[in-house]
Design an enzyme around this catalytic site. Structure first.
Site, PDB file in Angstrom:
ATOM      1  N   LYS A 292       0.827  -1.206   0.000  1.00 43.57           N
ATOM      2  CA  LYS A 292       0.000   0.000   0.000  1.00 43.57           C
ATOM      3  C   LYS A 292       0.866   1.263   0.000  1.00 43.57           C
ATOM      4  O   LYS A 292       0.433   2.321  -0.391  1.00 43.57           O
ATOM      5  CB  LYS A 292      -0.874   0.039   1.269  1.00 43.57           C
ATOM      6  CG  LYS A 292      -1.798  -1.130   1.453  1.00 43.57           C
ATOM      7  CD  LYS A 292      -2.456  -0.979   2.852  1.00 43.57           C
ATOM      8  CE  LYS A 292      -3.176  -2.239   3.231  1.00 43.57           C
ATOM      9  NZ  LYS A 292      -3.642  -2.153   4.644  1.00 43.57           N
ATOM     10  N   GLY A 293       2.086   1.110   0.476  1.00 40.12           N
ATOM     11  CA  GLY A 293       2.921   2.268   0.770  1.00 40.12           C
ATOM     12  C   GLY A 293       3.182   3.196  -0.402  1.00 40.12           C
ATOM     13  O   GLY A 293       3.403   4.394  -0.226  1.00 40.12           O
TER      14      GLY A 293
ATOM     15  N   GLU B 234       7.714   1.885  -6.238  1.00 40.92           N
ATOM     16  CA  GLU B 234       7.889   1.432  -4.855  1.00 40.92           C
ATOM     17  C   GLU B 234       8.204   2.628  -3.967  1.00 40.92           C
ATOM     18  O   GLU B 234       8.861   3.580  -4.388  1.00 40.92           O
ATOM     19  CB  GLU B 234       9.032   0.397  -4.829  1.00 40.92           C
ATOM     20  CG  GLU B 234       9.371  -0.192  -3.491  1.00 40.92           C
ATOM     21  CD  GLU B 234       8.255  -1.005  -2.853  1.00 40.92           C
ATOM     22  OE1 GLU B 234       7.184  -0.426  -2.579  1.00 40.92           O
ATOM     23  OE2 GLU B 234       8.465  -2.206  -2.593  1.00 40.92           O
ATOM     24  N   ASP B 235       7.737   2.563  -2.728  1.00 49.00           N
ATOM     25  CA  ASP B 235       7.996   3.660  -1.800  1.00 49.00           C
ATOM     26  C   ASP B 235       9.441   3.647  -1.291  1.00 49.00           C
ATOM     27  O   ASP B 235      10.149   4.633  -1.376  1.00 49.00           O
ATOM     28  CB  ASP B 235       7.010   3.619  -0.610  1.00 49.00           C
ATOM     29  CG  ASP B 235       6.872   2.223   0.015  1.00 49.00           C
ATOM     30  OD1 ASP B 235       7.610   1.299  -0.400  1.00 49.00           O
ATOM     31  OD2 ASP B 235       6.040   2.064   0.920  1.00 49.00           O
TER      32      ASP B 235
ATOM     33  N   ASP C 201      14.327  -1.701   1.120  1.00 50.27           N
ATOM     34  CA  ASP C 201      15.006  -2.035   2.365  1.00 50.27           C
ATOM     35  C   ASP C 201      15.944  -3.211   2.060  1.00 50.27           C
ATOM     36  O   ASP C 201      17.019  -3.006   1.502  1.00 50.27           O
ATOM     37  CB  ASP C 201      13.901  -2.380   3.373  1.00 50.27           C
ATOM     38  CG  ASP C 201      14.374  -2.459   4.799  1.00 50.27           C
ATOM     39  OD1 ASP C 201      14.963  -1.487   5.271  1.00 50.27           O
ATOM     40  OD2 ASP C 201      14.141  -3.490   5.442  1.00 50.27           O
TER      41      ASP C 201
ATOM     42  N   LYS D 267      17.419   2.409   1.286  1.00 51.00           N
ATOM     43  CA  LYS D 267      18.331   2.305   2.437  1.00 51.00           C
ATOM     44  C   LYS D 267      19.421   1.319   2.059  1.00 51.00           C
ATOM     45  O   LYS D 267      19.305   0.120   2.346  1.00 51.00           O
ATOM     46  CB  LYS D 267      17.586   1.749   3.659  1.00 51.00           C
ATOM     47  CG  LYS D 267      16.519   2.631   4.236  1.00 51.00           C
ATOM     48  CD  LYS D 267      15.988   1.935   5.495  1.00 51.00           C
ATOM     49  CE  LYS D 267      14.654   2.466   5.910  1.00 51.00           C
ATOM     50  NZ  LYS D 267      14.065   1.672   7.000  1.00 51.00           N
TER      51      LYS D 267
ATOM     52  N   PHE E 270      13.940   4.310  10.621  1.00 49.19           N
ATOM     53  CA  PHE E 270      12.577   3.960  10.247  1.00 49.19           C
ATOM     54  C   PHE E 270      11.776   5.231   9.990  1.00 49.19           C
ATOM     55  O   PHE E 270      11.616   6.073  10.855  1.00 49.19           O
ATOM     56  CB  PHE E 270      11.894   3.099  11.316  1.00 49.19           C
ATOM     57  CG  PHE E 270      10.698   2.400  10.754  1.00 49.19           C
ATOM     58  CD1 PHE E 270      10.840   1.203  10.068  1.00 49.19           C
ATOM     59  CD2 PHE E 270       9.430   2.973  10.862  1.00 49.19           C
ATOM     60  CE1 PHE E 270       9.738   0.575   9.498  1.00 49.19           C
ATOM     61  CE2 PHE E 270       8.327   2.344  10.299  1.00 49.19           C
ATOM     62  CZ  PHE E 270       8.487   1.143   9.616  1.00 49.19           C
ATOM     63  N   VAL E 271      11.305   5.373   8.763  1.00 47.91           N
ATOM     64  CA  VAL E 271      10.602   6.600   8.375  1.00 47.91           C
ATOM     65  C   VAL E 271       9.129   6.310   8.067  1.00 47.91           C
ATOM     66  O   VAL E 271       8.778   5.219   7.639  1.00 47.91           O
ATOM     67  CB  VAL E 271      11.280   7.277   7.164  1.00 47.91           C
ATOM     68  CG1 VAL E 271      12.623   7.850   7.560  1.00 47.91           C
ATOM     69  CG2 VAL E 271      11.432   6.328   5.979  1.00 47.91           C
TER      70      VAL E 271
ATOM     71  N   ASP F 245       4.084   3.597   6.397  1.00 44.77           N
ATOM     72  CA  ASP F 245       3.386   3.405   7.663  1.00 44.77           C
ATOM     73  C   ASP F 245       4.252   2.759   8.724  1.00 44.77           C
ATOM     74  O   ASP F 245       5.286   2.172   8.438  1.00 44.77           O
ATOM     75  CB  ASP F 245       2.172   2.484   7.453  1.00 44.77           C
ATOM     76  CG  ASP F 245       2.596   1.021   7.254  1.00 44.77           C
ATOM     77  OD1 ASP F 245       3.452   0.767   6.394  1.00 44.77           O
ATOM     78  OD2 ASP F 245       2.097   0.150   7.981  1.00 44.77           O
TER      79      ASP F 245
ATOM     80  N   ARG G 110       0.346   7.063   7.251  1.00 40.79           N
ATOM     81  CA  ARG G 110       0.423   7.122   5.781  1.00 40.79           C
ATOM     82  C   ARG G 110      -0.047   8.475   5.245  1.00 40.79           C
ATOM     83  O   ARG G 110       0.347   8.903   4.176  1.00 40.79           O
ATOM     84  CB  ARG G 110      -0.447   6.034   5.150  1.00 40.79           C
ATOM     85  CG  ARG G 110       0.015   4.612   5.404  1.00 40.79           C
ATOM     86  CD  ARG G 110      -0.728   3.664   4.450  1.00 40.79           C
ATOM     87  NE  ARG G 110      -0.673   2.280   4.859  1.00 40.79           N
ATOM     88  CZ  ARG G 110       0.327   1.434   4.601  1.00 40.79           C
ATOM     89  NH1 ARG G 110       1.378   1.860   3.923  1.00 40.79           N
ATOM     90  NH2 ARG G 110       0.287   0.182   4.986  1.00 40.79           N
TER      91      ARG G 110
HETATM   92  P1  IMP Z   1      12.173  -5.195   1.430  1.00 42.60           P
HETATM   93  O1  IMP Z   1      13.016  -4.284   0.583  1.00 42.60           O
HETATM   94  O2  IMP Z   1      11.668  -6.390   0.682  1.00 42.60           O
HETATM   95  O3  IMP Z   1      12.879  -5.595   2.691  1.00 42.60           O
HETATM   96  O4  IMP Z   1      10.873  -4.470   1.927  1.00 42.60           O
HETATM   97  C1  IMP Z   1      10.610  -3.139   1.658  1.00 42.60           C
HETATM   98  C2  IMP Z   1       9.278  -2.797   2.292  1.00 42.60           C
HETATM   99  O5  IMP Z   1       9.409  -2.711   3.711  1.00 42.60           O
HETATM  100  C3  IMP Z   1       8.812  -1.424   1.842  1.00 42.60           C
HETATM  101  O6  IMP Z   1       8.041  -1.488   0.677  1.00 42.60           O
HETATM  102  C4  IMP Z   1       8.030  -0.947   3.040  1.00 42.60           C
HETATM  103  O7  IMP Z   1       6.712  -1.424   2.967  1.00 42.60           O
HETATM  104  C5  IMP Z   1       8.719  -1.592   4.204  1.00 42.60           C
HETATM  105  N1  IMP Z   1       9.685  -0.654   4.837  1.00 42.60           N
HETATM  106  C6  IMP Z   1      11.031  -0.734   4.822  1.00 42.60           C
HETATM  107  N2  IMP Z   1      11.603   0.292   5.475  1.00 42.60           N
HETATM  108  C7  IMP Z   1      10.581   1.066   5.916  1.00 42.60           C
HETATM  109  C8  IMP Z   1      10.524   2.306   6.669  1.00 42.60           C
HETATM  110  O8  IMP Z   1      11.534   2.922   7.069  1.00 42.60           O
HETATM  111  N3  IMP Z   1       9.279   2.781   6.922  1.00 42.60           N
HETATM  112  C9  IMP Z   1       8.145   2.157   6.506  1.00 42.60           C
HETATM  113  N4  IMP Z   1       8.149   1.011   5.803  1.00 42.60           N
HETATM  114  C10 IMP Z   1       9.361   0.464   5.513  1.00 42.60           C
HETATM  115 MG    MG Z   2       5.816  -1.220   0.407  1.00 41.45          MG
END
Ligand code: IMP
Ligand code: MG
Length: 178
Positions: free
Chosen positions: A42-43, A98-99, A102, A130, A151-152, A158, A164
């Site tokens: 959703k982000g 993508e928002d 990570d 990140k 963590f943002v 969210d 959000r």
């Molecule tokens: P990954 O890259 O597969 O580990 O997951 C990324 C997802 O984790 C993002 O799309 C967000 O939904 C969530 N996420 C990672 N870091 C943050 C943050 O700092 N704030 C909020 N959501 C985050």
């Molecule tokens: Mg996301």
């Protein structure tokens, strides 16, 4: 600023600047092409709404919600699709929106999944990244900004489904999630 935040990282004007810079690169790369924007729920919804309005190409919009599970490497990860696309993307230029990136696990699997469906191209536009948290090496073609390991929340991002709706992006106070 919301009381649960420690600091604002990007205000509305700064976020608009990041969206402008990503859109400028996309507009240069997709000249004369059409594309399907895949909004990762959703982000990404807030960022996607701002980004697609800056894209000159003919854009179709579709939505997907996915997560990764399984441990370890890219190859052992499995993608769990909670909500799938409505459209057939074979032969399409796909731009995943993508928002924040990570570990990179979800995006890596998603990129592969969409390529396997026969997309003409699959690229990723992420507002934030990140790099210190990266576990899987996935190419992100368009990044708004690299941020430290904090963590943002806000602007679609969210914590436990909250924040959000904040129009800016800020660092959450540790006592809120502890
Ligand atoms: P990954 O890259 O597969 O580990 O997951 C990324 C997802 O984790 C993002 O799309 C967000 O939904 C969530 N996420 C990672 N870091 C943050 C943050 O700092 N704030 C909020 N959501 C985050
Ligand atoms: Mg996301």
């Amino acid at each position: 600023m919301h009381k649960d935040l420690k600091k604002v990282m990007f205000d509305e004007g700064q976020i608009a600047g990041l969206a402008d810079s990503i859109a400028e690169r996309i507009n240069a790369d997709y000249e004369g092409e059409s594309l399907t924007a895949v909004v990762v729920l959703k982000g990404s919804l807030v960022f996607a709404a701002d980004l697609i309005r800056r894209i000159n190409a003919d854009v179709r919009v579709d939505f997907m919600q996915a997560s990764s599970y399984g441990v370890g490497t890219e190859s052992s990860g499995v993608i769990k699709i909670k909500k799938d696309l409505e459209s057939d993307i074979s032969g399409e230029n796909v731009l995943i929106i993508e928002d924040i990136v990570d570990s990179g696990r979800t995006l890596s699997l998603l990129k592969k999944e969409l390529a396997d469906r026969g997309a003409k191209s699959v690229k990723i536009a992420a507002l934030l990244s990140k790099p210190a948290r990266r576990v899987v090496d996935v190419e992100i073609e368009y990044i708004g900004a690299e941020i430290p390991d904090e963590f943002v929340v806000g602007y679609g991002l969210d914590f436990a489904e909250r924040y959000r709706n904040l129009p800016y992006i800020g660092i959450l106070k540790p006592e809120v999630y502890r």
